[in-house]
Design a protein around this motif. Structure first.
Motif, mmCIF file in Angstrom:
data_model
loop_
_atom_site.group_PDB
_atom_site.id
_atom_site.type_symbol
_atom_site.label_atom_id
_atom_site.label_comp_id
_atom_site.label_asym_id
_atom_site.label_seq_id
_atom_site.Cartn_x
_atom_site.Cartn_y
_atom_site.Cartn_z
ATOM 1 N N THR A 171 0.854 -1.182 0.000
ATOM 2 C CA THR A 171 0.000 0.000 0.000
ATOM 3 C C THR A 171 0.896 1.242 0.000
ATOM 4 O OG1 THR A 171 -0.070 0.200 2.392
ATOM 5 C CG2 THR A 171 -1.741 -1.238 1.364
ATOM 6 N N GLU A 172 0.315 2.391 -0.232
ATOM 7 C CA GLU A 172 1.091 3.629 -0.208
ATOM 8 C C GLU A 172 1.747 3.836 1.156
ATOM 9 O OE1 GLU A 172 0.617 8.423 -0.907
ATOM 10 O OE2 GLU A 172 -1.010 7.112 -1.526
ATOM 11 N N ALA A 173 1.012 3.575 2.228
ATOM 12 C CA ALA A 173 1.564 3.734 3.574
ATOM 13 C C ALA A 173 2.742 2.778 3.782
ATOM 14 C CB ALA A 173 0.487 3.486 4.624
ATOM 15 N N GLN A 174 2.606 1.537 3.332
ATOM 16 C CA GLN A 174 3.707 0.574 3.463
ATOM 17 C C GLN A 174 4.921 1.016 2.648
ATOM 18 O OE1 GLN A 174 1.388 -2.810 2.215
ATOM 19 N NE2 GLN A 174 1.462 -3.719 4.269
ATOM 20 N N VAL A 183 6.742 3.785 4.568
ATOM 21 C CA VAL A 183 7.495 3.225 5.689
ATOM 22 C C VAL A 183 8.714 2.462 5.168
ATOM 23 C CG1 VAL A 183 7.417 1.494 7.530
ATOM 24 C CG2 VAL A 183 5.546 3.128 7.271
ATOM 25 N N ALA A 184 8.516 1.658 4.132
ATOM 26 C CA ALA A 184 9.621 0.874 3.570
ATOM 27 C C ALA A 184 10.730 1.784 3.046
ATOM 28 C CB ALA A 184 9.103 -0.037 2.453
ATOM 29 N N ARG A 185 10.352 2.861 2.392
ATOM 30 C CA ARG A 185 11.339 3.806 1.855
ATOM 31 C C ARG A 185 12.154 4.434 2.991
ATOM 32 N NH1 ARG A 185 8.569 5.566 -2.035
ATOM 33 N NH2 ARG A 185 7.099 6.726 -0.762
ATOM 34 N N ALA A 186 11.479 4.852 4.060
ATOM 35 C CA ALA A 186 12.178 5.454 5.200
ATOM 36 C C ALA A 186 13.104 4.439 5.872
ATOM 37 C CB ALA A 186 11.160 5.999 6.204
ATOM 38 N N ALA A 187 12.627 3.212 6.028
ATOM 39 C CA ALA A 187 13.446 2.178 6.666
ATOM 40 C C ALA A 187 14.662 1.829 5.810
ATOM 41 C CB ALA A 187 12.609 0.929 6.932
ATOM 42 N N ARG A 188 14.465 1.702 4.509
ATOM 43 C CA ARG A 188 15.575 1.392 3.604
ATOM 44 C C ARG A 188 16.641 2.493 3.674
ATOM 45 N NH1 ARG A 188 15.499 -1.884 -0.756
ATOM 46 N NH2 ARG A 188 13.225 -1.843 -0.778
#
Length: 164
Positions: free
Chosen positions: A39-42, A45-50
């Motif tokens: 999803t857009e929210a995921q 979050v994934a982009r920030a974590a990466r």
């Protein structure tokens, strides 16, 4: 890394790696997710974590200050305070050992997500070189659990743990 601080960091990294592998085993189902599956929210979050994981695992003894700042810009809370308090030691240890590390995230999964917090599990490889390895880098494998919190319109990392 040498001395007491190097052994502490290696021990902490090993312990965190154990926990991450366990968490990945519990959360990830046998197939990897592509960005299209999220999803857009995921994806946010994934982009920030990466971004944070890559900053955290990257070392360049010739220019540590921007790398430390990159970690701090994506951090918050206790994690930010702890990392900030270790910045001089991290930089001097990198210089002392002539360390470099280039990382890549090979897999990640958003394990938990609500409006203001998330847990991301990721696997990363890092090519590490230092005085002991010479110019020939060694590939190291890391498994991380990142806890993120939303602050305003940004996802920031509040905790990073290595897991096995």
């Amino acid at each position: 890394m040498g001395g007491r601080s190097g052994r502490w960091l290696v021990g902490a990294l090993a312990l965190a790696l154990v926990g991450l592998l366990v968490a990945i085993g519990l959360v990830v189902t046998g197939r990897g997710s592509t960005d299209e599956d999220l999803t857009e929210a995921q994806r946010d979050v994934a982009r920030a974590a990466r971004t944070e994981a890559l900053a955290f695992l990257t070392v360049d003894h010739t220019n540590m200050e921007p790398l430390i700042e990159a970690v701090l810009s994506g951090a918050t809370g206790d994690f930010k305070q702890q990392y900030e308090s270790q910045r001089d030691e991290l930089a001097s240890e990198a210089v002392r050992t002539k360390a470099t590390s280039t990382a890549e995230v090979v897999s990640l999964g958003v394990g938990e997500l609500d409006d203001d917090s998330a847990v991301v599990l990721l696997a990363a490889n890092s090519t590490v070189a230092n005085k002991k390895t010479g110019n020939e880098g060694q590939v190291r494998f890391f498994r991380l659990r990142l806890d993120l919190v939303r602050e305003g319109d940004r996802w920031l990392t509040s905790d990073v743990r290595f897991v096995r």
